[in-house]
Design an enzyme around this catalytic site. Structure first.
Site, PDB file in Angstrom:
ATOM      1  N   GLU A  68      50.510  45.407  49.078  1.00 21.54           N
ATOM      2  CA  GLU A  68      50.120  44.904  47.633  1.00 21.54           C
ATOM      3  C   GLU A  68      51.396  44.717  46.991  1.00 21.54           C
ATOM      4  OE1 GLU A  68      48.241  47.074  49.214  1.00 21.54           O
ATOM      5  OE2 GLU A  68      46.130  45.795  49.410  1.00 21.54           O
ATOM      6  N   HIS A  90      36.137  50.671  44.941  1.00 19.02           N
ATOM      7  CA  HIS A  90      35.728  49.440  45.253  1.00 19.02           C
ATOM      8  C   HIS A  90      34.649  48.454  44.471  1.00 19.02           C
ATOM      9  CE1 HIS A  90      37.465  50.829  49.166  1.00 19.02           C
ATOM     10  NE2 HIS A  90      37.605  49.515  49.699  1.00 19.02           N
TER      11      HIS A  90
END
Ligand SMILES: Cc1ncc(C[n+]2csc(CCOP(=O)(O)OP(=O)(O)O)c2C)c(N)n1
Ligand SMILES: [Mg+2]
Lengths: 323, 310
Positions: free
Chosen positions: A60, A129
């Site tokens: 990322e 999440h």
């Protein structure tokens, strides 16, 4: 007008912009061959090739940094971070690099990139999440933060984000991908900045964004049946925030409920509440009410997850309390 | 190299007199790396720099007066005084740019290289970084992707034995950073960083390969910072014997000896004189330049839109 899914509206924006402008490129985890875990980038690699549409390693920090670097040399990258919960891994690049460059380098570079991601709860994703982290990036000068609630805004705001010469953090909502709505045909650009009046009303103002706009509209529907007219403002770009539309509404209705899915403490709702208190105090007939996610990690089990989120019933109750 | 050394000596002196706000990170002893590598590059090639970037700036052709003006926080600096000595950028010279987050420019550099690859350009990107930066996650993410996609990057690690005050032997299980290149599918080259000619040769090969589309190289230049981490450094961790040994390998004196064989007598002294003159003028320019008016703090947050069809 065409009735479209939110996810398809996003896909249409990417497709149109990539066809229109060779400098638009897409990269991220699983976005190429597979077309993204939410299928927003499906078919792009087949049409535009694996130079412009790239599957990246799971990295990322590099994804964010590459968006910055590639934007600096003339591309318009649309990078994807699969979940907003992974955005913290990019924060150094966003906060220490992307956000400072235009200002600190006195306008020598522009950074026309979009970091697409998606957040929010409601699907049992669990504590890693399901979060809503827009307040973290909306805190940072130099970053634009966009959160569409409808398919039309999904298309129009993503198009505007790709054309914008600044870093744009574009936060979709996982529970909205399958929602449907009308999207204008042809080129459709929604400028970044202005809020939308999702439903006009006269008795109270509800300021919301992303999925909470849908909950607020449902609440407004319930209230209408009771003879209460609530105005729903979709503050669809947390930064820059359209303060004028929010204040004008409160000056008209004299009551305000601020709703965000993110944690209540230090969230966007706190910012908007403070804005109303500072700038529209004399117009208020009641204190500002602020609804946000419960200050806890998002639990997995269905009744627990539902409990920590604002919803239409709670929003309607908050409005009733002000009257 | 002489210009860089003189600039730093002048900066340290003025810092001591309280005339500069931030600490100064000198690269004295390391000049051969920044100068040797940038000598290979074209103007349109890009570099990213670090908190220790004076040799990179001068090597990439920035005007010493405007570099110093930036360090003095002056309106005439490359970034109008908003950047300071660690964050200087000059787009026209291909310096994009300085960064004081250790390793932070590495992901950006590979993004620049990705841009060049997509555009089909033969421009090359050279990120400079320290040995300390080779232990941060971004280094590994960046090298992996650069190796995977064969991006036109030459990674230049200036191994000066320390990350702030901690010796490399306490930061890494391997002595040479260059060995990590193998794990990322690129050549790893070790070079004497105090030998400007050796640095130049290594960089020339690596840059030529990157330009031909053959992918990245990791160059590790072994060197040493002779006067500590920065002007804030209180010392005490660099053994005197170690410092003396490296002082005897001063890259400027070594290059001078090498050049003495090739250049006519007196030419080197003349060049030294020119360097002194350049630096004196640069300081005068920077010190005489105005500070920015306070209103400039309100400069725009965002770049203006380019219209709906940008
Ligand atoms: C991410 C980050 N962590 C820590 C620091 C503080 N810091 C500044 S320079 C430095 C040492 C860096 O070592 P190296 O990369 O070898 O560069 P050198 O100073 O030796 O040139 C540290 C720890 C920082 N600026 N950024
Ligand atoms: Mg070091």
């Amino acid at each position: 007008m065409r009735d479209m899914r939110y996810a398809d509206a996003l896909h249409a924006a990417l497709l149109d912009e990539m066809r229109r402008d060779d400098s638009v490129v897409v990269f991220g985890e699983d976005v190429g061959v597979y077309g993204g875990v939410f299928k927003v980038t499906r078919g792009l690699q087949a049409e535009f090739g694996d130079s412009r549409v790239r599957d990246t390693p799971i990295a990322e920090q590099a994804i964010a940094g590459m968006a910055i670097g590639a934007a600096m040399v003339g591309l318009k990258p649309v990078a994807e971070i699969m979940y907003v919960d992974f955005l913290p891994l990019t924060l150094d690049q966003l906060i220490n690099q992307a956000s400072i460059m235009h200002y600190v380098w006195a306008g020598q570079v522009t950074l026309p990139f979009v970091l697409r991601t998606q957040g929010g709860a409601g699907t049992g994703g669990g504590a890693q999440h399901s979060k809503s982290l827009e307040a973290i990036v909306a805190h940072v000068p130099g970053l634009k933060v966009v959160m569409p609630a409808t398919p039309a805004d999904a298309k129009g705001l993503l198009t505007a984000a790709i054309r914008d010469p600044n870093p744009v953090i574009f936060i979709e909502h996982k529970a909205l991908y399958n929602t449907r709505g009308p999207v204008p045909d042809g080129e459709h650009v929604v400028p970044i900045g202005p809020a939308a009046i999702a439903r006009p009303g006269t008795d109270a103002t509800i300021v919301a964004n992303s999925r909470m706009v849908l909950e607020s509209l449902e609440a407004a529907g319930e209230l209408a049946a009771e003879g209460i007219s609530a105005e729903v403002i979709d503050a669809r770009t947390p930064r820059p925030l359209d303060t004028a539309t929010i204040l004008a509404s409160v000056q008209k209705t004299n009551r305000a409920v601020v709703v965000n899915e993110g944690w209540r403490t230090g969230g966007l709702g706190a910012e908007i509440s403070a804005l109303i208190a500072e700038e529209a105090f004399d117009f208020l007939d009641a204190p500002v009410a602020r609804l946000g996610g419960l200050d806890r990690p998002i639990p997995y089990s269905e009744p627990l997850e539902a409990e920590v989120l604002p919803d239409a019933a709670r929003i309607a109750a908050a409005v009733r309390k002000l009257l | 190299m002489r210009v860089v050394r003189l600039i730093e000596e002048g900066l340290v002196e003025r810092f001591r007199e309280g005339r500069i706000r931030g600490p100064i990170h000198t690269c004295d002893g390391q000049e051969a790396v920044g100068i040797g590598v940038t000598a290979v590059l074209e103007r349109q090639d890009l570099i990213t720099s670090t908190h220790r970037g004076h040799a990179h700036f001068i090597g990439k052709g920035l005007d010493p007066g405007r570099v110093l003006a930036e360090i003095f926080g002056k309106e005439t600096g490359y970034c109008r005084g908003r950047a300071g000595h660690m964050l200087i950028a000059s787009a026209e010279h291909g310096l994009l740019g300085g960064s004081a987050i250790v390793g932070g420019a590495l992901p950006i550099a590979i993004g620049q290289a990705l841009g060049f690859q997509v555009q089909g350009s033969d421009r090359v990107v050279v990120p400079f970084f320290g040995d300390g930066a080779a232990h941060i996650g971004m280094f590994h993410e960046a090298l992996n992707i650069a190796g995977l996609w064969k991006l036109p990057v030459v990674f230049v690690c200036e191994h000066n034995e320390y990350g702030l005050t901690v010796h490399a032997r306490h930061q890494s299980p391997v002595e040479d950073i260059a060995v990590r290149a193998e794990g990322y599918g690129m050549p790893g080259i070790k070079v004497d960083g105090n030998d400007a000619v050796a640095v130049y040769r290594a960089a020339a090969d690596a840059v030529a390969g990157a330009r031909r589309g053959e992918g990245p190289t990791l160059i590790e230049a072994k060197t040493y910072r002779m006067t500590g981490f920065s002007t804030s450094d209180q010392g005490g961790y660099q053994p005197e014997k170690e410092m003396a040994a490296w002082r005897s390998r001063d890259p400027i004196r070594r290059l001078r000896r090498a050049l003495a064989k090739a250049l006519a007598k007196g030419r080197l002294d003349a060049l030294d004189g020119e360097a002194g003159e350049t630096v004196a003028q640069a300081f005068a320019y920077a010190e005489d330049s105005p500070l920015p008016p306070a209103e400039e703090a309100y400069a725009e947050e965002f770049a203006p839109p380019r219209g709906p069809h940008a």
